[in-house]
Motif scaffolding. Structure first.
Motif, mmCIF file in Angstrom:
data_model
loop_
_atom_site.group_PDB
_atom_site.id
_atom_site.type_symbol
_atom_site.label_atom_id
_atom_site.label_comp_id
_atom_site.label_asym_id
_atom_site.label_seq_id
_atom_site.Cartn_x
_atom_site.Cartn_y
_atom_site.Cartn_z
ATOM 1 N N VAL A 19 31.258 -6.729 23.036
ATOM 2 C CA VAL A 19 32.336 -5.945 23.625
ATOM 3 C C VAL A 19 33.349 -5.620 22.533
ATOM 4 O O VAL A 19 33.758 -6.503 21.772
ATOM 5 N N ILE A 20 33.722 -4.357 22.451
ATOM 6 C CA ILE A 20 34.737 -3.921 21.491
ATOM 7 C C ILE A 20 35.914 -3.379 22.292
ATOM 8 O O ILE A 20 35.732 -2.588 23.216
ATOM 9 N N ASN A 21 37.093 -3.844 21.940
ATOM 10 C CA ASN A 21 38.291 -3.488 22.686
ATOM 11 C C ASN A 21 39.193 -2.552 21.902
ATOM 12 O O ASN A 21 39.251 -2.600 20.667
ATOM 13 N N CYS A 22 39.903 -1.716 22.640
ATOM 14 C CA CYS A 22 40.818 -0.748 22.057
ATOM 15 C C CYS A 22 42.073 -0.721 22.918
ATOM 16 O O CYS A 22 41.970 -0.593 24.147
ATOM 17 N N SER A 23 43.237 -0.863 22.309
ATOM 18 C CA SER A 23 44.471 -0.845 23.101
ATOM 19 C C SER A 23 45.529 -0.018 22.397
ATOM 20 O O SER A 23 45.543 0.082 21.170
ATOM 21 N N SER A 24 46.396 0.553 23.208
ATOM 22 C CA SER A 24 47.442 1.417 22.677
ATOM 23 C C SER A 24 48.788 1.030 23.260
ATOM 24 O O SER A 24 48.867 0.537 24.387
ATOM 25 N N SER A 25 49.838 1.282 22.496
ATOM 26 C CA SER A 25 51.186 1.015 22.995
ATOM 27 C C SER A 25 51.720 2.203 23.787
ATOM 28 O O SER A 25 52.775 2.124 24.407
ATOM 29 N N LYS A 26 50.984 3.313 23.753
ATOM 30 C CA LYS A 26 51.404 4.520 24.462
ATOM 31 C C LYS A 26 50.515 4.767 25.665
ATOM 32 O O LYS A 26 49.349 4.373 25.681
ATOM 33 N N ALA A 27 51.081 5.469 26.638
ATOM 34 C CA ALA A 27 50.275 5.873 27.790
ATOM 35 C C ALA A 27 49.209 6.856 27.307
ATOM 36 O O ALA A 27 49.487 7.733 26.481
ATOM 37 N N LEU A 28 48.025 6.701 27.800
ATOM 38 C CA LEU A 28 46.899 7.502 27.330
ATOM 39 C C LEU A 28 46.359 8.420 28.414
ATOM 40 O O LEU A 28 46.389 8.088 29.601
ATOM 41 N N TYR A 29 45.865 9.567 27.970
ATOM 42 C CA TYR A 29 45.154 10.445 28.893
ATOM 43 C C TYR A 29 43.644 10.288 28.736
ATOM 44 O O TYR A 29 42.901 10.406 29.698
ATOM 45 N N LEU A 49 38.293 9.789 30.681
ATOM 46 C CA LEU A 49 39.544 10.461 31.034
ATOM 47 C C LEU A 49 40.328 9.630 32.033
ATOM 48 O O LEU A 49 39.757 8.874 32.814
ATOM 49 N N LYS A 50 41.634 9.837 32.028
ATOM 50 C CA LYS A 50 42.517 9.204 32.986
ATOM 51 C C LYS A 50 42.036 9.521 34.394
ATOM 52 O O LYS A 50 41.739 10.688 34.693
ATOM 53 N N GLY A 51 41.900 8.491 35.193
ATOM 54 C CA GLY A 51 41.447 8.704 36.562
ATOM 55 C C GLY A 51 39.943 8.779 36.682
ATOM 56 O O GLY A 51 39.405 8.928 37.774
ATOM 57 N N SER A 63 34.716 1.345 29.627
ATOM 58 C CA SER A 63 35.676 1.395 30.723
ATOM 59 C C SER A 63 37.040 1.759 30.161
ATOM 60 O O SER A 63 37.305 1.597 28.970
ATOM 61 N N PHE A 64 37.915 2.246 31.045
ATOM 62 C CA PHE A 64 39.250 2.668 30.645
ATOM 63 C C PHE A 64 40.227 2.199 31.703
ATOM 64 O O PHE A 64 40.154 2.646 32.851
ATOM 65 N N ASN A 65 41.104 1.287 31.323
ATOM 66 C CA ASN A 65 42.153 0.818 32.218
ATOM 67 C C ASN A 65 43.439 1.522 31.806
ATOM 68 O O ASN A 65 44.123 1.103 30.862
#
Lengths: 112, 113
Positions: A19-29, A49-51, A63-65
């Motif tokens: 599993v590779i994880n990616c995180s951002s401090s900004k809201a993402l689309y 995409l968002k949603g 996956s995208f949370n």
């Protein structure tokens, strides 16, 4: 702001999962995932995409949370061909005009 | 169909010189983006062009400029080269703008002596 990826590097034996994880401090689309083999261009894997729903093809899925501004790439039953550096790329809105901000990458090595 | 093509593949320059890198997008793609990739790092966004207009610019100095032509091909120009400009320069195209897969060319490896 560049997204953060973890782990930096991982070594797997054929058939193992990662599993590779990616995180951002900004809201993402959206979140993109690419794989780059040594000396080659990055190759598109998938975009979330968002949603949207979790995506996948073959034994690679993601996956995208959007609430946590995080995405994860799942590689199951890894194959030698999965070796390479995996980059996540993020876009902050619908009209970001392909301004994809890439993370530093996760080096994945699959050994026999 | 041909993918994204970039030229030249390799280039060696000295400090202070200028360089022009070229990119032809996939046929039918109207959006071209340029990235700089330093060894061991992810691609860094430089420019994005769509329909011949600059739509996005990354955090790069004014020594970097680009343009897109009526046939959607693009050039990246870098003036007054510095040692730190040594990198792989990648061009990516997409059919339209906004949250689209980026199709990358093989890049131009620029070395500054």
């Amino acid at each position: 702001q560049q997204p953060v990826q973890s782990p930096q590097a991982v070594i797997l034996r054929e058939g193992e999962d990662a599993v590779i994880n990616c995180s951002s401090s900004k809201a993402l689309y959206s979140v993109h995932w690419y794989r780059q083999k040594h000396g080659e261009a990055p190759v598109f894997l998938m975009i979330l995409l968002k949603g949207g729903e979790q995506k996948g093809h073959d034994k690679i899925s993601a996956s995208f949370n959007e609430k946590k501004q995080q995405s994860s790439l799942y590689l199951t039953a890894s194959q030698l061909s999965y070796s390479g550096t995996y980059f996540c790329g993020t876009e902050i809105d619908k009209t970001s005009y392909d301004k994809v901000i890439f993370g530093p990458g996760t080096s994945l090595s699959v050994i026999p | 169909d041909a993918g994204v093509t970039q030229s030249p593949t390799h280039l060696i320059k000295t400090r202070g010189q200028h360089v022009t890198l070229r990119c032809s997008p996939i046929s039918g793609h109207k959006s071209v983006s340029w990235y700089q990739q330093v060894l061991g790092q992810g691609p860094q966004f430089i420019f994005q062009y769509y329909e011949k207009e600059e739509r996005g610019r990354g955090n790069f100095p004014d020594r970097f400029s680009a343009r897109q032509f009526p046939n959607y091909s693009s050039e990246l120009n870098v003036n007054a080269l510095l040692l730190g400009d040594s990198a792989l320069y990648l061009c990516a195209s997409s059919a339209i703008v906004g949250n689209q897969p980026q199709h990358f060319g093989d890049g131009t490896r620029l070395s500054i002596l």
